[in-house]
Write a protein that holds these residues in place. Structure first.
Motif, PDB file in Angstrom:
ATOM      1  N   SER A   1      53.684  41.766  38.331  1.00  0.00           N
ATOM      2  CA  SER A   1      53.947  43.033  39.008  1.00  0.00           C
ATOM      3  C   SER A   1      55.064  42.880  40.028  1.00  0.00           C
ATOM      4  O   SER A   1      55.209  41.824  40.658  1.00  0.00           O
ATOM      5  CB  SER A   1      52.684  43.523  39.729  1.00  0.00           C
ATOM      6  OG  SER A   1      51.592  43.621  38.837  1.00  0.00           O
TER       7      SER A   1
ATOM      8  N   SER B   1      44.130  47.843  45.529  1.00  0.00           N
ATOM      9  CA  SER B   1      43.126  48.086  44.497  1.00  0.00           C
ATOM     10  C   SER B   1      43.743  48.079  43.102  1.00  0.00           C
ATOM     11  O   SER B   1      43.199  47.494  42.165  1.00  0.00           O
ATOM     12  CB  SER B   1      42.443  49.435  44.766  1.00  0.00           C
ATOM     13  OG  SER B   1      41.530  49.745  43.745  1.00  0.00           O
ATOM     14  N   ASP B   2      44.907  48.721  42.962  1.00  0.00           N
ATOM     15  CA  ASP B   2      45.575  48.761  41.652  1.00  0.00           C
ATOM     16  C   ASP B   2      46.128  47.399  41.264  1.00  0.00           C
ATOM     17  O   ASP B   2      46.118  47.023  40.076  1.00  0.00           O
ATOM     18  CB  ASP B   2      46.694  49.799  41.672  1.00  0.00           C
ATOM     19  CG  ASP B   2      46.180  51.221  41.820  1.00  0.00           C
ATOM     20  OD1 ASP B   2      45.027  51.466  41.414  1.00  0.00           O
ATOM     21  OD2 ASP B   2      46.923  52.062  42.350  1.00  0.00           O
TER      22      ASP B   2
ATOM     23  N   LYS C   1      46.706  39.087  34.238  1.00  0.00           N
ATOM     24  CA  LYS C   1      47.091  39.393  32.865  1.00  0.00           C
ATOM     25  C   LYS C   1      48.535  39.885  32.772  1.00  0.00           C
ATOM     26  O   LYS C   1      49.113  39.890  31.680  1.00  0.00           O
ATOM     27  CB  LYS C   1      46.156  40.461  32.290  1.00  0.00           C
ATOM     28  CG  LYS C   1      44.725  39.968  32.078  1.00  0.00           C
ATOM     29  CD  LYS C   1      43.877  41.061  31.448  1.00  0.00           C
ATOM     30  CE  LYS C   1      42.445  40.589  31.228  1.00  0.00           C
ATOM     31  NZ  LYS C   1      41.589  41.640  30.637  1.00  0.00           N
TER      32      LYS C   1
ATOM     33  N   LYS D   1      44.924  44.492  41.999  1.00  0.00           N
ATOM     34  CA  LYS D   1      43.853  43.557  41.631  1.00  0.00           C
ATOM     35  C   LYS D   1      43.371  43.763  40.200  1.00  0.00           C
ATOM     36  O   LYS D   1      42.835  42.853  39.597  1.00  0.00           O
ATOM     37  CB  LYS D   1      42.691  43.701  42.622  1.00  0.00           C
ATOM     38  CG  LYS D   1      43.041  43.166  44.009  1.00  0.00           C
ATOM     39  CD  LYS D   1      42.021  43.543  45.059  1.00  0.00           C
ATOM     40  CE  LYS D   1      40.747  42.720  44.916  1.00  0.00           C
ATOM     41  NZ  LYS D   1      39.812  42.984  46.052  1.00  0.00           N
ATOM     42  N   GLU D   2      43.599  44.967  39.648  1.00  0.00           N
ATOM     43  CA  GLU D   2      43.271  45.186  38.245  1.00  0.00           C
ATOM     44  C   GLU D   2      44.264  44.415  37.375  1.00  0.00           C
ATOM     45  O   GLU D   2      45.474  44.575  37.506  1.00  0.00           O
ATOM     46  CB  GLU D   2      43.348  46.679  37.898  1.00  0.00           C
ATOM     47  CG  GLU D   2      42.268  47.533  38.525  1.00  0.00           C
ATOM     48  CD  GLU D   2      42.374  48.972  38.074  1.00  0.00           C
ATOM     49  OE1 GLU D   2      43.031  49.228  37.048  1.00  0.00           O
ATOM     50  OE2 GLU D   2      41.819  49.846  38.762  1.00  0.00           O
ATOM     51  N   ASP D   3      43.790  43.608  36.504  1.00  0.00           N
ATOM     52  CA  ASP D   3      44.644  42.819  35.590  1.00  0.00           C
ATOM     53  C   ASP D   3      45.646  41.962  36.356  1.00  0.00           C
ATOM     54  O   ASP D   3      46.788  41.764  35.913  1.00  0.00           O
ATOM     55  CB  ASP D   3      45.386  43.722  34.612  1.00  0.00           C
ATOM     56  CG  ASP D   3      44.453  44.547  33.750  1.00  0.00           C
ATOM     57  OD1 ASP D   3      43.382  44.026  33.394  1.00  0.00           O
ATOM     58  OD2 ASP D   3      44.793  45.701  33.439  1.00  0.00           O
TER      59      ASP D   3
ATOM     60  N   ARG E   1      54.603  45.636  35.255  1.00  0.00           N
ATOM     61  CA  ARG E   1      54.034  46.633  36.167  1.00  0.00           C
ATOM     62  C   ARG E   1      54.968  46.771  37.372  1.00  0.00           C
ATOM     63  O   ARG E   1      55.353  45.767  37.981  1.00  0.00           O
ATOM     64  CB  ARG E   1      52.629  46.228  36.636  1.00  0.00           C
ATOM     65  CG  ARG E   1      51.586  46.222  35.531  1.00  0.00           C
ATOM     66  CD  ARG E   1      50.178  46.270  36.115  1.00  0.00           C
ATOM     67  NE  ARG E   1      49.883  45.157  37.007  1.00  0.00           N
ATOM     68  CZ  ARG E   1      48.748  45.034  37.697  1.00  0.00           C
ATOM     69  NH1 ARG E   1      47.808  45.963  37.608  1.00  0.00           N
ATOM     70  NH2 ARG E   1      48.550  43.988  38.485  1.00  0.00           N
TER      71      ARG E   1
END
Length: 892
Positions: free
Chosen positions: A778, A767-768, A775, A770-772, A848
């Motif tokens: 990671s 879930s984390d 952009k 998939k955010e950004d 990230r």
């Protein structure tokens, strides 16, 4: 009172033995050798004890010269012993034995008997100046020290006992054993068991003043055993000090080498826990001023990247250390004033010399990790091409037969692995204009490159390659005298006894540099090894560093202050150390996400705890050690279950994964623990052995370093996905199942994870992520390969693109994966094992970082994270850690 030696026929003086007259050495020889020859300096072994294979002041060379050059006298068998002077009573020996040859410093003694009795005897005896004189005699196996009432005090260590035993039989040799009462009382007062009652004593040796043979025989006997005398702290009144281990020069003031102020009587050693040592070292780093007193020097035109201010200052420091001049404030040899204005004194050792010592020749660049030390060295290389040409020029007119050593203007750079060779090549491509000749000396076909070594500007190789060639009859890298040798990650040579240290130390070079972000890792001697490599006289001999830094640091708080001062002086002169605060990097943002198990996960977790606890408590024949290991396994399995949830088999702990245990322990011990490669016998970090542990089957105990593993893969080219056995086991004919070349361990884990299940932690990660997603890039770290396998399942189910690097990834493929991750926007995620990410990576393209499970050793985690937080990082790095509430993860 001390034991008097009685005459014995075992020792004979010869009346017709020729005595060589004392000859002085005139001229510049004294100035040349003066800094190397402090009066009576002790020789210490690798553990700081006397008696080793180490050399001091080239003493072995001097002895070899003496054996080859001085006449040898073989006395006839019918010689008559000289009579002793006719003196009444005990005055006889005391009057004769007035020459003090010197002192054996800090010999260790194992105290015996009841500690309370020892304490009482010492407290009721008032020794002179806190010194207690012990009687000395020989038992059946060792030399015994006794109190003045002949009650046993303790035993000298075995080595010193064997050395002194022949001297006990010599009538014209007297031994005086002195110990500090306060120091002994402090040691036995805090001894909790017999093994802790180890004290130190000094042993003075006396002989006749006018019998040269006795003096010469004692000196030869001690030096043969690698024991070297030093100036006594407390000699007998009226005795004359004349050390046979000190050469005399007409133009040296021997009295100037008075180390009595620097070498205190034996004291109780003070313990230093690692945290306290690190705090002291951090305070020393913070006190350094060299970095604030440097000018900014522009790089050469061949460097296309604009140097940052701190790199321009680093260039100024390195040019000073190679070409000069070094500011007087940071020179170790200081000019004296007054009547001694023509002399120089060493700031640390106190040695004096008329010679103006040149202190150039390299140094240590110890900026924190991520500050661009590679670019700084490239700037130095291009800035000093003219100096390199001048250095080589005098030998160009000589024929090959006339040259003792081939000289090259090249810089030899030695790195820990092939991955870091690629990092250097990338840095060279990015920062330089392409005009330099770069040679990668590595791999099975490197022999073909030997004729071109001298013509290169930069030669890149690994420590492993250097050592393999060093062990062979031909040493191509040692046959060349390089303009400069650079050790990257130089703390690898910190252990004096390793072949890495010996092979690098024997390289010939005009300048020597150490690059390291951790000049002091576990102990002060780590820094001493680096100083010895750069040959900063007189500390090119590690015994000198031990004498003036390591040993006093552990003796007392007062002596620790002196040692800290000496360490600071050496760092200021030889080393440049700055923190990453100079880079003004954006601070990382950190968050911890606490998660709750689903009901099914919680039930599985509780059921596993109950079953494992019952199994451990009812295990027959349980000992404390096996119980502790059982507790470790319980923690291990519960931590893994926190990652895998109900994908974990309920009884997985019954069929434990050896791979899980290995990976957990690798990350637990961190980067400082080492194992030895089963092929080349070189020490390797356990984290760097991660891949070797995985690539070879679980029934095999062999560990291979990455270089040896790469060589075995070159020999197995074309095997494809066939199963490969351990290379050593294959040579012996044993069949040990291994993994497929290039295959991931999870592809054939025999159903380690269930086909279906639920993991709250991995779902939160997805879930984390998939955010950004598109952009930012990671990196996902986990200690366990099996966890990466589960993450892959989730990513593939959600069609999330990713790349993977773990311990099973060959070097060539690993480099391609890292390049693709950094340079291709279609690769937003890199998943990797924590151990793999702790070494040799530059991942500033990611901002990230996701840590799947808390680490037992935070340093491993920090090392991995720091790969993304380094120079060129423009954005804040978001570090996310996951933890399951109410589990072993919150207690760990």
């Amino acid at each position: 009172m001390m034991l008097r030696m009685l005459p014995s026929p075992a020792f004979t003086l010869y009346s017709d033995t020729p005595v060589l007259t004392d000859r002085s050495w005139d001229g510049w020889w004294g100035d040349l050798l003066c800094p190397e020859l402090p009066s009576g300096d002790p020789l210490l072994d690798d553990n700081g004890n006397k008696g080793s294979d180490a050399t001091f002041a080239n003493i072995e060379d001097i002895e070899l010269w003496a054996e080859q050059s001085l006449p040898v006298y073989d006395p006839p068998s019918d010689t008559v012993p000289l009579p002793l002077p006719a003196l009444p009573g005990d005055q006889r020996l005391d009057a004769v034995l007035q020459q003090c040859y010197g002192m054996i410093y800090r010999a260790s003694v194992k105290v015996v008997g009841n500690m309370a009795d020892v304490d009482m005897k010492l407290k009721t005896t008032n020794g002179s100046n806190d010194c207690y004189a012990f009687n000395i005699c020989k038992s059946l196996t060792q030399i015994v020290l006794k109190f003045q009432d002949n009650v046993e005090f303790g035993y000298l260590n075995t080595h010193i006992s064997k050395v002194l035993e022949p001297l006990l039989t010599k009538p014209l040799v007297q031994l005086e054993v002195l110990g500090s009462q306060s120091a002994i009382l402090e040691v036995i007062g805090r001894a909790t068991k017999a093994a802790d009652a180890i004290v130190r004593v000094n042993i003075n040796i006396y002989g006749p003043q006018d019998v040269a043979d006795v003096r010469k025989e004692v000196a030869r006997h001690l030096s043969d055993q690698k024991i070297y005398l030093q100036r006594p702290d407390s000699p007998k009144l009226g005795s004359v000090y004349d050390n046979p281990h000190v050469l005399k020069f007409s133009d040296i003031d021997i009295s100037s080498f008075d180390f009595k102020a620097k070498v205190a009587p034996p004291r109780a050693e003070v313990s230093t826990d690692p945290k306290k040592l690190q705090k002291i070292v951090d305070n020393v780093y913070a006190s350094l001023t060299r970095g604030s007193k440097l000018n900014r020097m522009e790089g050469d035109s061949r460097v296309e990247t604009k140097l940052l201010p701190h790199q321009q200052e680093a260039l100024d420091f390195m040019v000073q250390r190679e070409v000069g001049p070094i500011p007087l404030e940071f020179c170790l040899w200081k000019p004296m004033e007054g009547d001694n204005k023509d002399w120089y004194i060493h700031a640390v050792t106190g040695a004096k010399s008329r010679l103006h010592h040149v202190e150039t020749g390299g140094g240590i660049l110890a900026d924190e990790m991520g500050m661009g030390k590679t670019l700084s060295i490239l700037a130095l290389i291009t800035k000093t091409f003219d100096s390199a040409d001048k250095w080589v020029a005098p030998l160009d007119i000589l024929s090959d037969n006339q040259r003792e050593q081939r000289r090259s203007r090249a810089t030899l750079v030695i790195v820990p692995s092939a991955v870091l060779i690629n990092e250097w090549l990338n840095e060279i491509d990015i920062h330089l204009n392409g005009s330099l000749k770069i040679l990668k000396y590595h791999g099975a076909r490197r022999k073909e490159l030997e004729p071109t070594l001298e013509k290169a500007d930069i030669v890149l190789t690994t420590y492993h390659t250097l050592v393999v060639d060093y062990d062979k009859r031909l040493k191509p890298l040692h046959r060349i005298e390089w303009f400069r040798v650079v050790l990257d990650e130089a703390h690898i040579i910190r252990r004096h006894a390793t072949t890495f240290n010996r092979a690098t130390s024997e390289l010939k070079a005009g300048n020597r540099w150490c690059l390291t972000g951790t000049p002091i890792q576990n102990k002060l001697e780590d820094f001493g090894a680096l100083i010895a490599f750069i040959r900063a006289s007189p500390f090119h001999n590690l015994a000198m560093f031990r004498r003036f830094v390591t040993t006093p640091f552990d003796e007392s708080e007062e002596r620790r202050a002196v040692a800290t001062r000496n360490l600071t002086l050496l760092l200021e002169s030889l080393c440049l150390r700055r923190g990453r605060d100079l880079l003004h990097l954006p601070d990382p943002k950190e968050r911890v996400i606490l998660l709750d198990f689903s009901k099914a996960e919680r039930d599985l977790y509780k059921d596993t705890v109950d079953k494992m606890d019952r199994a451990l408590r009812h295990k027959p024949g349980e000992t404390r050690s096996t119980r502790m290991f059982g507790l470790f396994q319980i923690q291990l399995q519960l931590r893994i279950l926190c990652n895998h949830g109900t994908y974990q088999h309920p009884l997985s702990w019954k069929r434990q994964s050896l791979l899980d245990e290995r990976e957990a322990q690798l990350c637990q011990v961190g980067i400082d623990r080492e194992v030895v490669c089963s092929v080349c016998c070189q020490p390797i970090s356990l984290l760097n052995a991660n891949r070797a542990y995985q690539r070879v089957g679980g029934n095999c105990a062999h560990v291979l370093c990455s270089d040896c593993l790469e060589e075995s893969e070159e020999l197995n080219e074309g095997v494809g996905d066939e199963v490969m056995s351990c290379p050593l086991c294959a040579l012996s004919g044993a069949h040990v199942p291994g993994s497929r070349l290039g295959a991931r361990t999870g592809d054939h884990d025999d159903g380690y994870l269930r086909p279906e299940g639920h993991s709250s932690k991995i779902e939160a990660l997805v879930s984390d992520i998939k955010e950004d997603l598109w952009k930012s890039k990671s990196i996902v770290f986990s200690c366990w390969t099996h966890t990466l396998n589960l993450i892959e399942r989730y990513f593939e189910k959600e069609s999330i693109p990713y790349l993977r690097v773990d311990g099973d990834c060959p070097t060539v493929r690993r480099q391609k994966v890292l390049d693709d991750f950094s340079n291709k926007p279609e690769n937003p995620i890199l998943i990797m094992t924590t151990g793999t990410g702790a070494f040799g990576l530059n991942l500033t393209s990611a901002n990230r970082v996701f840590i799947i499970e808390p680490q037992w050793n935070p340093s491993v985690e920090n090392q991995a994270i720091s790969r993304a937080i380094r120079m060129k990082q423009k954005e804040h790095v978001l570090v996310t850690r996951y933890m399951i509430r109410g589990t072993v993860e919150q207690v760990s």
